[in-house]
Each structure stands twice: as C-alpha cells, then as structure tokens.
Write a protein that holds these residues in place. Structure first.
Motif, PDB file in Angstrom:
ATOM      1  N   VAL A  17       0.840  -1.189   0.000  1.00 52.58           N
ATOM      2  CA  VAL A  17       0.000   0.000   0.000  1.00 52.58           C
ATOM      3  C   VAL A  17       0.880   1.245   0.000  1.00 52.58           C
ATOM      4  O   VAL A  17       0.651   2.187  -0.751  1.00 52.58           O
ATOM      5  CB  VAL A  17      -0.945  -0.008   1.223  1.00 52.58           C
ATOM      6  N   GLY A  18       1.915   1.238   0.833  1.00 54.80           N
ATOM      7  CA  GLY A  18       2.823   2.379   0.882  1.00 54.80           C
ATOM      8  C   GLY A  18       3.601   2.573  -0.402  1.00 54.80           C
ATOM      9  O   GLY A  18       3.950   3.687  -0.775  1.00 54.80           O
ATOM     10  N   GLY A  19       3.877   1.481  -1.109  1.00 53.76           N
ATOM     11  CA  GLY A  19       4.624   1.567  -2.353  1.00 53.76           C
ATOM     12  C   GLY A  19       3.902   2.382  -3.407  1.00 53.76           C
ATOM     13  O   GLY A  19       4.526   2.980  -4.286  1.00 53.76           O
ATOM     14  N   ALA A  20       2.589   2.430  -3.343  1.00 49.19           N
ATOM     15  CA  ALA A  20       1.810   3.215  -4.293  1.00 49.19           C
ATOM     16  C   ALA A  20       2.042   4.713  -4.105  1.00 49.19           C
ATOM     17  O   ALA A  20       1.820   5.493  -5.031  1.00 49.19           O
ATOM     18  CB  ALA A  20       0.329   2.893  -4.144  1.00 49.19           C
ATOM     19  N   TYR A  21       2.501   5.117  -2.938  1.00 45.15           N
ATOM     20  CA  TYR A  21       2.697   6.536  -2.636  1.00 45.15           C
ATOM     21  C   TYR A  21       4.168   6.932  -2.617  1.00 45.15           C
ATOM     22  O   TYR A  21       4.516   7.996  -2.115  1.00 45.15           O
ATOM     23  CB  TYR A  21       2.045   6.883  -1.290  1.00 45.15           C
ATOM     24  N   ARG A  22       5.046   6.093  -3.159  1.00 40.76           N
ATOM     25  CA  ARG A  22       6.482   6.339  -3.108  1.00 40.76           C
ATOM     26  C   ARG A  22       6.855   7.667  -3.777  1.00 40.76           C
ATOM     27  O   ARG A  22       7.611   8.460  -3.218  1.00 40.76           O
ATOM     28  CB  ARG A  22       7.220   5.175  -3.763  1.00 40.76           C
ATOM     29  N   ARG A  23       6.328   7.907  -4.956  1.00 37.95           N
ATOM     30  CA  ARG A  23       6.651   9.166  -5.661  1.00 37.95           C
ATOM     31  C   ARG A  23       6.144  10.379  -4.891  1.00 37.95           C
ATOM     32  O   ARG A  23       6.818  11.408  -4.843  1.00 37.95           O
ATOM     33  CB  ARG A  23       6.059   9.159  -7.062  1.00 37.95           C
ATOM     34  N   ARG A  24       4.993  10.255  -4.311  1.00 32.39           N
ATOM     35  CA  ARG A  24       4.443  11.380  -3.538  1.00 32.39           C
ATOM     36  C   ARG A  24       5.302  11.654  -2.300  1.00 32.39           C
ATOM     37  O   ARG A  24       5.482  12.804  -1.907  1.00 32.39           O
ATOM     38  CB  ARG A  24       3.007  11.101  -3.130  1.00 32.39           C
ATOM     39  N   MET A  25       5.803  10.587  -1.687  1.00 31.88           N
ATOM     40  CA  MET A  25       6.676  10.781  -0.523  1.00 31.88           C
ATOM     41  C   MET A  25       7.986  11.443  -0.938  1.00 31.88           C
ATOM     42  O   MET A  25       8.497  12.305  -0.226  1.00 31.88           O
ATOM     43  CB  MET A  25       6.928   9.455   0.185  1.00 31.88           C
ATOM     44  N   LEU A  26       8.525  11.053  -2.091  1.00 29.78           N
ATOM     45  CA  LEU A  26       9.744  11.701  -2.588  1.00 29.78           C
ATOM     46  C   LEU A  26       9.498  13.182  -2.848  1.00 29.78           C
ATOM     47  O   LEU A  26      10.337  14.030  -2.511  1.00 29.78           O
ATOM     48  CB  LEU A  26      10.230  11.015  -3.865  1.00 29.78           C
ATOM     49  N   LEU A  27       8.352  13.510  -3.423  1.00 24.83           N
ATOM     50  CA  LEU A  27       8.009  14.911  -3.664  1.00 24.83           C
ATOM     51  C   LEU A  27       7.853  15.663  -2.344  1.00 24.83           C
ATOM     52  O   LEU A  27       8.340  16.793  -2.199  1.00 24.83           O
ATOM     53  CB  LEU A  27       6.724  15.001  -4.493  1.00 24.83           C
ATOM     54  N   ALA A  28       7.206  15.029  -1.368  1.00 20.23           N
ATOM     55  CA  ALA A  28       7.032  15.667  -0.060  1.00 20.23           C
ATOM     56  C   ALA A  28       8.387  15.907   0.615  1.00 20.23           C
ATOM     57  O   ALA A  28       8.599  16.952   1.236  1.00 20.23           O
ATOM     58  CB  ALA A  28       6.143  14.811   0.832  1.00 20.23           C
ATOM     59  N   ILE A  29       9.308  14.949   0.470  1.00 18.50           N
ATOM     60  CA  ILE A  29      10.643  15.122   1.043  1.00 18.50           C
ATOM     61  C   ILE A  29      11.368  16.280   0.366  1.00 18.50           C
ATOM     62  O   ILE A  29      12.003  17.104   1.030  1.00 18.50           O
ATOM     63  CB  ILE A  29      11.443  13.805   0.941  1.00 18.50           C
ATOM     64  N   ALA A  30      11.259  16.358  -0.953  1.00 17.22           N
ATOM     65  CA  ALA A  30      11.931  17.437  -1.689  1.00 17.22           C
ATOM     66  C   ALA A  30      11.374  18.809  -1.305  1.00 17.22           C
ATOM     67  O   ALA A  30      12.139  19.747  -1.030  1.00 17.22           O
ATOM     68  CB  ALA A  30      11.791  17.202  -3.193  1.00 17.22           C
ATOM     69  N   VAL A  31      10.055  18.926  -1.260  1.00 23.57           N
ATOM     70  CA  VAL A  31       9.436  20.210  -0.917  1.00 23.57           C
ATOM     71  C   VAL A  31       9.740  20.587   0.530  1.00 23.57           C
ATOM     72  O   VAL A  31      10.134  21.720   0.824  1.00 23.57           O
ATOM     73  CB  VAL A  31       7.907  20.162  -1.174  1.00 23.57           C
ATOM     74  N   THR A  32       9.575  19.636   1.438  1.00 22.51           N
ATOM     75  CA  THR A  32       9.818  19.919   2.858  1.00 22.51           C
ATOM     76  C   THR A  32      11.281  20.262   3.108  1.00 22.51           C
ATOM     77  O   THR A  32      11.585  21.183   3.871  1.00 22.51           O
ATOM     78  CB  THR A  32       9.394  18.717   3.725  1.00 22.51           C
ATOM     79  N   GLY A  33      12.194  19.543   2.468  1.00 16.31           N
ATOM     80  CA  GLY A  33      13.616  19.837   2.623  1.00 16.31           C
ATOM     81  C   GLY A  33      13.977  21.215   2.098  1.00 16.31           C
ATOM     82  O   GLY A  33      14.762  21.948   2.718  1.00 16.31           O
ATOM     83  N   THR A  34      13.386  21.590   0.964  1.00 15.06           N
ATOM     84  CA  THR A  34      13.643  22.921   0.402  1.00 15.06           C
ATOM     85  C   THR A  34      13.119  24.013   1.322  1.00 15.06           C
ATOM     86  O   THR A  34      13.820  24.998   1.608  1.00 15.06           O
ATOM     87  CB  THR A  34      12.986  23.040  -0.987  1.00 15.06           C
ATOM     88  N   VAL A  35      11.901  23.851   1.799  1.00 11.14           N
ATOM     89  CA  VAL A  35      11.316  24.844   2.718  1.00 11.14           C
ATOM     90  C   VAL A  35      12.125  24.904   4.009  1.00 11.14           C
ATOM     91  O   VAL A  35      12.357  25.993   4.559  1.00 11.14           O
ATOM     92  CB  VAL A  35       9.834  24.534   2.987  1.00 11.14           C
ATOM     93  N   LEU A  36      12.592  23.768   4.486  1.00 15.25           N
ATOM     94  CA  LEU A  36      13.406  23.731   5.703  1.00 15.25           C
ATOM     95  C   LEU A  36      14.670  24.566   5.535  1.00 15.25           C
ATOM     96  O   LEU A  36      14.998  25.396   6.391  1.00 15.25           O
ATOM     97  CB  LEU A  36      13.759  22.289   6.057  1.00 15.25           C
ATOM     98  N   VAL A  37      15.371  24.354   4.446  1.00  9.52           N
ATOM     99  CA  VAL A  37      16.606  25.115   4.201  1.00  9.52           C
ATOM    100  C   VAL A  37      16.300  26.603   4.080  1.00  9.52           C
ATOM    101  O   VAL A  37      17.003  27.448   4.665  1.00  9.52           O
ATOM    102  CB  VAL A  37      17.325  24.589   2.934  1.00  9.52           C
ATOM    103  N   LEU A  38      15.249  26.953   3.352  1.00 13.82           N
ATOM    104  CA  LEU A  38      14.883  28.369   3.208  1.00 13.82           C
ATOM    105  C   LEU A  38      14.509  28.990   4.551  1.00 13.82           C
ATOM    106  O   LEU A  38      14.851  30.148   4.818  1.00 13.82           O
ATOM    107  CB  LEU A  38      13.736  28.515   2.214  1.00 13.82           C
ATOM    108  N   GLN A  39      13.820  28.243   5.392  1.00 18.14           N
ATOM    109  CA  GLN A  39      13.440  28.775   6.704  1.00 18.14           C
ATOM    110  C   GLN A  39      14.656  28.988   7.596  1.00 18.14           C
ATOM    111  O   GLN A  39      14.733  29.984   8.316  1.00 18.14           O
ATOM    112  CB  GLN A  39      12.454  27.847   7.404  1.00 18.14           C
ATOM    113  N   VAL A  40      15.590  28.054   7.570  1.00 22.07           N
ATOM    114  CA  VAL A  40      16.791  28.212   8.386  1.00 22.07           C
ATOM    115  C   VAL A  40      17.592  29.419   7.916  1.00 22.07           C
ATOM    116  O   VAL A  40      18.012  30.257   8.731  1.00 22.07           O
ATOM    117  CB  VAL A  40      17.655  26.926   8.360  1.00 22.07           C
ATOM    118  N   VAL A  41      17.791  29.529   6.620  1.00 19.93           N
ATOM    119  CA  VAL A  41      18.553  30.667   6.077  1.00 19.93           C
ATOM    120  C   VAL A  41      17.824  31.973   6.379  1.00 19.93           C
ATOM    121  O   VAL A  41      18.423  32.944   6.856  1.00 19.93           O
ATOM    122  CB  VAL A  41      18.783  30.488   4.556  1.00 19.93           C
ATOM    123  N   GLY A  42      16.507  32.001   6.128  1.00 21.48           N
ATOM    124  CA  GLY A  42      15.726  33.211   6.412  1.00 21.48           C
ATOM    125  C   GLY A  42      15.716  33.557   7.888  1.00 21.48           C
ATOM    126  O   GLY A  42      15.806  34.730   8.270  1.00 21.48           O
ATOM    127  N   GLY A  43      15.611  32.548   8.743  1.00 16.76           N
ATOM    128  CA  GLY A  43      15.613  32.791  10.183  1.00 16.76           C
ATOM    129  C   GLY A  43      16.942  33.323  10.678  1.00 16.76           C
ATOM    130  O   GLY A  43      16.991  34.206  11.540  1.00 16.76           O
TER     131      GLY A  43
END
Length: 117
Positions: A17-43
């Motif tokens: 069941v989780g394998g069906a959402y693998r691409r979505r999890m990769l996208l979520a990791i990419a977006v969250t990681g990008t926002v995380l870096v931007l927040q740290v730099v901005g902060g």
C-alpha cells in the motif's frame, strides 16, 4: 515449505500500500527539505526565532516522511526463506516509531485538562 508452496512469487517487487505513494513521498521530502533550508537561512539572516522554531517542526516532519519512505523501500523486497511474508511489517513498525518520536502527539489536546477562568 509444504504442499507445493514456494517462496518465489511473481517477478518483480511485491506491491505494498505504501509503495503506491512512493513518488508522492519523494516529492514531499523534496518540498519539505527545500522549505526547511529556506526557513533556516531566512531565520538566521533576519534573526527570526519564529522561523527557526518552525524549521525545527519541519525537520521532524521531514524525518517522519523519510522514515516512512525507507520502510516502504525495504517492504518492497521479495520474500525470503526466512521471511516468507516479506518485510511488510516494517511499514507498521515505522509508523509506530514515527508516532512515538513526534514531539507533540496528536492526543495532546485530549489529555490536557480544560482551563476554567
């Protein structure tokens, strides 16, 4: 093994069941990681403690999704003679670990007594 049962199943990794959402999890990791870096730099550049605190929250979210993705990857492995059911349980254990490691459980509002003024 008995009654003609074999460990070898269909060619390719088993679908979970989780394998069906693998691409979505990769996208979520990419977006969250990008926002995380931007927040740290901005902060750090603005001296905003709110941005730095929220980046800590984003880090826990990122670690949770990453843990889930690793569990899905391992669960996709084919069954072996030792693990005839495969590695599906790892997804469940990862969900348990993720819920236990989150700093603020979802049940916090239910456990907090109401404040009467």
């Amino acid at each position: 093994m008995g009654a003609g049962h074999t460990v070898g199943h269909a060619a390719g990794p088993p679908a979970t069941v989780g394998g069906a959402y693998r691409r979505r999890m990769l996208l979520a990791i990419a977006v969250t990681g990008t926002v995380l870096v931007l927040q740290v730099v901005g902060g750090l550049l603005s001296g905003s403690l709110a941005l730095l605190a929220d980046s800590g929250h984003m880090l826990t979210d990122l670690s949770g999704v990453t843990l889930a993705l690793v569990a899905v990857q391992v669960a996709q492995r084919s069954p072996t003679l030792r693990r005839t059911f495969g590695h599906y349980r790892l997804e469940i254990l990862a969900a348990l670990a993720n819920s236990a490691l989150q700093p603020e459980p979802a049940t916090t509002p239910l456990c907090t007594p109401p404040v009467h003024a």
